[in-house]
Design a protein around this motif. Sequence first.
Motif: not given
Length: 723
Positions: A345, A434-435, A437, A458, A460, A480, A482, A698
């Motif tokens: 990513h 990715a992303n 948290i 916030n 991805f 979306e 995370w 997601s």
Amino acid sequence: MKQKSGILLLLLLLCNGISFSQQHDPKALKAWQDQKYSMFIHYGIYSVLGGVWEGKEISKGLSEQIQAHAGIYSDTYAGVAKRFNPKNWNADSVVSLAKKAGMRSIVITSKHHDGFCMFKTATTDFNVLDATPFKRDIVKELSEACKRGGLRFGLYFSLIDWHYPQASPISSSNSDYITPEHVQYNKRQITELLSNYGPISELWFDMGSQNASESKELRDLVHKLQPDCMIGSRIGNDMGDFNVMGDNQEPDYAIGVPWQSPASFFDDTWSYRSWQNRGSEAVKTKEKLSSLIRVVSRGGNFLLNIGPKGDGSVVGFEKNVLLNIGKWLDKNGEAIYGTNADPFHVSFKWGSLTSRPNQLYLHIMSPPENGQIILPGLKGKIKSIGVLGEKGQKIRFTQSDQGLKINVPTTINPDKEFKVITITFANGFSVPPANVIEMSANPQHNSNIVGPILNSHNAFKSYSSSGVDYNTRFQSTVKESWTLQPLQNGTYTPRIYYSAKEQGKTIDLELNGKITPLTFTDGKVEIIKQTGSLTWGPFYLAEDSWTGIEGFPGSLINIEPTQSWGNKKPLSWTKKADWKNNEKHTMEADKSSAIYLLQEINATEDQPFLASITSTDGIVVVLNGVELAKHNNPFKENQLNDLILLPLKKGKNQLLLKLYNGYQKKIDLGIDTRQPQELYYKDLPAISLEKGKYYPFSWQLNKPLSPHSTLQLSNVTLQFSRK
């Protein structure tokens, strides 16, 4: 009346159980995606002209649209068909070229905007058999040649038809309105094409503007006649099976649906242009090979166009470039066909990656810095590293917890040739997600709350393209995501917040591969605490002509309304002293134009605030340079109203609206601040999470009208508490 009819259409479609979502055989879709590289052919009577009319080179516009750009009368242009006698056309030779070039299918223009049919049709005599001395079915010959050569066969079909009497006058946008009679005419021709020419791998529709039900009827007709035929997104109204990017567009973002990038040899034209400056074959080979690699590495299919001459022969320059790419694919095709996208990513300056479950392919397209490639966080037992197609080439590498470091051999010189380094793993590999948290205690809340809060800002994002027609397209968000990483073992309870705007909508929550539908109903009310006062400043207005939903003329941060806005096409702001909040304003507007509305809001404290925003055919909402919402008007309703949660900061805030008009004669606009300041929340079932592990999470729409429909979840947030 228009607003009610638009809503009524949607209700009728839903009440009758009609979904716009495509239900395709996964094997057929996978077969289409695995092609990766195909030939596009723009060929018609315009090819005879070669970009020249009455002895003049027509440099304005694309040469396949020379009828419009040269201002040729319809009957005069129809006479060009008498000059169409391509004695050098040989379908088997074209198929042979495509195969040598490494292409897996061919898509040819069965009918372009000029309405000339390159196939036998009972709908009009403006076709290759009845109107030309050639009197041979080009589409049939190529279809049969593809079958003999083992290539898949697809068709381009223009929805606008300048030769059809019911067609609207030629416009500069090509998104012309298609009358109901014109729609039926197109359907008869599509029925002929899908009934008389064998299996069609894809239908590449283009331009025109239909309503949602008409696009759906056409989509259903295609799937009824040939269930495995893939439909391009330019059919309109989000009805496509795959997303077609803009011409020569290579996205640098994640696309959450199957997609294709159409490419021309030259930006100026797709069809043959006799006076085209073609430049160097070596430079063009590198350019188009780079595009192929980048598109495939991002998960797409590459559709590269050629424009044969009027006599049917392929331009030598284009032929040689294709053969050069084919030689590269003979050696490196394993790294292209049937591969998966780059799993990382992050971008790499040295080139692009493609992948398989046990392999990574590193396409070296620029010299790596210090002769080394670093793949951060890559894990997996490596069996071998080598150069694709070259035996005995040893490559030194070191592997650690931080990732993999490869010393690139000095024999690899991307300035001369693109080479591919292959990494083979024993049992698969993993890369950093990715992303990420981190779920840690949030000092702004009580000790049970862990943060940060998940929201659209916030996340991805995975994208598609949504729009009624080509001119109203925008980059839609379809998912979306995370990656949750708890810092402590424990049981976590998710709480999701939403507004009245999301009431009744259903989304799919996915955690670690498990999908759970969630409907925004039966939520408890939470009042938004007003911790300070707000002062709403005056409205400032700027107008822009011939624009799409996306794009702004200038910076979105610290806009100064007393100065012009933008560099290329500066706009002036006008203060609307008599305009107030909580009132609807109406302005006259041209088709495909936009109005920008700017208002400053001063807040004595940080605080969220719910406001209702009125718009027409499309809107983008930006607060302090950050996009909060963006969508079009898929059912062409007379007026739209959005409830937007504004995260206001202490001090000055700038609220900027782009209000787009696609079809109507006016734009409605307004900002209503009298909305109930309340949100809804629901506590979801608790989940057990382990410290340090990654948990993909997601959300996306449940059974959306289309896979390309945008989420519109900007008001939705989710937070976790830990017991």
